[in-house]
Scaffold this active site. Structure first.
Site, PDB file in Angstrom:
ATOM      1  N   SER A  18       0.819  -1.217   0.000  1.00 56.29           N
ATOM      2  CA  SER A  18       0.000   0.000   0.000  1.00 56.29           C
ATOM      3  C   SER A  18       0.851   1.264   0.000  1.00 56.29           C
ATOM      4  O   SER A  18       1.626   1.503  -0.910  1.00 56.29           O
ATOM      5  CB  SER A  18      -0.962  -0.042   1.189  1.00 56.29           C
ATOM      6  OG  SER A  18      -1.906   0.997   1.136  1.00 56.29           O
ATOM      7  N   ASP A  71      -2.410   6.298  -3.583  1.00 58.34           N
ATOM      8  CA  ASP A  71      -1.342   5.611  -2.854  1.00 58.34           C
ATOM      9  C   ASP A  71      -0.769   4.526  -3.755  1.00 58.34           C
ATOM     10  O   ASP A  71      -1.154   4.404  -4.919  1.00 58.34           O
ATOM     11  CB  ASP A  71      -1.842   5.054  -1.525  1.00 58.34           C
ATOM     12  CG  ASP A  71      -2.837   3.914  -1.688  1.00 58.34           C
ATOM     13  OD1 ASP A  71      -3.462   3.820  -2.765  1.00 58.34           O
ATOM     14  OD2 ASP A  71      -3.008   3.120  -0.744  1.00 58.34           O
ATOM     15  N   ASP A 112      -0.950   1.287  -4.203  1.00 62.82           N
ATOM     16  CA  ASP A 112      -1.754   0.277  -4.886  1.00 62.82           C
ATOM     17  C   ASP A 112      -3.092   0.822  -5.363  1.00 62.82           C
ATOM     18  O   ASP A 112      -3.948   0.070  -5.812  1.00 62.82           O
ATOM     19  CB  ASP A 112      -1.958  -0.953  -4.003  1.00 62.82           C
ATOM     20  CG  ASP A 112      -2.785  -0.668  -2.757  1.00 62.82           C
ATOM     21  OD1 ASP A 112      -2.793   0.491  -2.290  1.00 62.82           O
ATOM     22  OD2 ASP A 112      -3.421  -1.606  -2.236  1.00 62.82           O
ATOM     23  N   ASP A 126      -5.783   1.985  -4.000  1.00 62.03           N
ATOM     24  CA  ASP A 126      -7.086   1.700  -3.399  1.00 62.03           C
ATOM     25  C   ASP A 126      -7.590   2.869  -2.551  1.00 62.03           C
ATOM     26  O   ASP A 126      -8.662   2.786  -1.941  1.00 62.03           O
ATOM     27  CB  ASP A 126      -7.071   0.401  -2.588  1.00 62.03           C
ATOM     28  CG  ASP A 126      -6.194   0.463  -1.346  1.00 62.03           C
ATOM     29  OD1 ASP A 126      -5.430   1.440  -1.182  1.00 62.03           O
ATOM     30  OD2 ASP A 126      -6.264  -0.485  -0.530  1.00 62.03           O
TER      31      ASP A 126
END
Length: 448
Positions: A96, A240, A242, A244
């Protein structure tokens, strides 16, 4: 076993996710999650350690007789979307917003939902068995070759879902700056926004395996804030690693957090008659100003513990359509099963476009953020019941703050640390109240 499951899968330094551990985790995941599907989808972000971990995970899954479909570098929500669309479990290799040295693996059940606690416990048990010396997992296993080329057709399916969420509306004429954090959004986000007609300036979309989240993205938005002003943009979006989650920047360069974005979208959905139950779902960390703003507009607030999977559980239980976290994880349940930074950004841009107003005005009118003071104290021993032990002092502070203040005393689930959060109309009042409760925590649990 070195690593344990947290609120979002397994995460740690990349070296901790060695081939033996990851191979065993793949076998355990196939055993617990595959069921009759017999197939997994696997994605990853742009970290240098990703291809190695993907190779070991795939080998473990295939050792259990399952097919592992490798997607390459994709956003986490794309993995969840395909897991839902194809009714198969999924795995995302990412840490993340953490630096490139870290990595992790989070799983989705068939249907694209994050794992409930009971299933995670079964997965941990299976992992322990596969890691036992007698199992021999990961020893002398041929992990095969890298497969990190993107699966273009299936990525396009995800992009098409995001585009279709606007029901034919365009973003033509909008000037947008996006910060892709040198991560999973780097190819997907510019393409989607341009397909929707926006004029897009792209920052930090040149991943080299080591620069993910490095002085960029949602944790370091300063360069985006400057670029929005420099380019005279309508809005900026900071993803961010990834993709999400997302934070926004208004045309003045001011940061707009998840609380404001959720407030804006909930109000808009209610005005359009699409806010099921006139209810929005948020976590205990959401600012009191959000709750007050929703109350003024007749919108009910359901509160969960921290973690977007708990938000999703509440959305599912109530049949509600929107929820999320201050950090920018926002779930639009009509379209997605998890937090989705790109989908959130597109929904926000559409809202601004339809309003014909400046984003800064919309954000400031959606809610007034109360000063929030968060202090951490290390204690001598972890005490999950610390709040009950100082209940009298908490009640006294709550009484003094009244309806326009809020108290949260929250022990860490993994270490001897207690978090004290106070919200109040005045920052000095909030800080003094936090110090008072910190003293009570120390008196009850002892300071480390």
């Amino acid at each position: 076993m070195t690593l344990k499951f947290g609120t979002d899968g397994v995460r740690g330094h990349a070296d901790e996710l060695d081939d033996r551990f990851v191979h065993a985790l793949g076998r355990a995941a196939a055993e617990v999650l595959a069921g009759s599907a017999g197939r997994f989808v696997i994605g990853m972000d742009t970290r240098a350690s990703g291809p190695r971990i993907e190779r070991a995970l795939r080998a473990g899954i295939e050792a259990q007789g399952c097919v592992a479909d490798v997607l390459g570098v994709v956003p986490t929500p794309a993995v969840a979307f395909l897991a839902a669309a194809e009714a198969v479990p999924g795995a995302m290799i990412s840490a993340s917003h953490n630096p490139f040295e870290d990595n992790g693996i989070k799983f989705f059940a068939a249907g694209g939902l994050k794992l409930p606690d009971a299933v995670e416990a079964r997965l941990e048990g299976a992992l322990d068995r596969w890691l036992a010396p007698s199992a021999g997992a990961g020893a002398d296993v041929d992990l095969g070759a890298d497969h990190d080329e993107p699966d273009v057709d299936r990525i396009d399916q995800y992009e098409s879902m995001v585009i279709a969420s606007l029901e034919g509306r365009s973003l033509g004429g909008m000037r947008v700056v996006i910060d892709c954090a040198n991560g999973s959004a780097s190819l997907v986000a510019p393409d989607v926004l341009r397909r929707l007609g926006a004029e897009v300036t792209v920052l930090h979309a040149e991943p080299d395996g080591r620069n993910i989240n490095l002085d960029c993205g949602s944790t370091h938005p300063a360069s985006l804030q400057a670029a929005v002003v420099e380019h005279g943009a309508t809005i900026g979006l900071a993803f961010d690693g990834d993709a999400d989650r997302v934070l926004a920047v208004d045309e003045t360069g001011a940061l707009v957090d998840g609380d404001h974005m959720i407030a804006l979208c909930a109000i808009d959905l209610r005005e359009r008659g699409e806010l099921v139950g006139d209810t929005v779902v948020v976590t205990v960390m959401t600012n009191l100003g959000f709750r007050l703003a929703m109350a003024e507009r007749g919108i009910k607030v359901v509160e969960t513990q921290v973690g977007d999977r708990y938000v999703l559980e509440a959305l599912e239980a109530g049949g509600f359509v929107i929820g999320g976290e201050q950090s920018g994880h926002v779930i639009f349940r009509r379209f997605a099963t998890t937090g989705d930074g790109l989908l959130t950004g597109v929904q926000l841009l559409d809202l601004v476009m339809r309003s014909g107003r400046r984003f800064s005005a919309l954000a400031s009118e959606s809610m007034t953020q109360l000063p929030q003071v968060l202090k951490n104290i290390r204690v001598a021993h972890r005490d999950p019941d610390i709040a009950s032990h100082i209940a009298g002092e908490i009640a006294a502070v709550e009484a003094e703050l009244g309806d326009h203040g809020r108290v949260l005393v929250r022990p860490s689930g993994t270490e001897p640390l207690v978090r004290v959060m106070i919200e109040a109309p005045d920052a000095q009042v909030a800080s003094a109240a936090a110090d008072r409760l910190i003293a009570a925590v120390v008196a009850a649990a002892g300071e480390a």
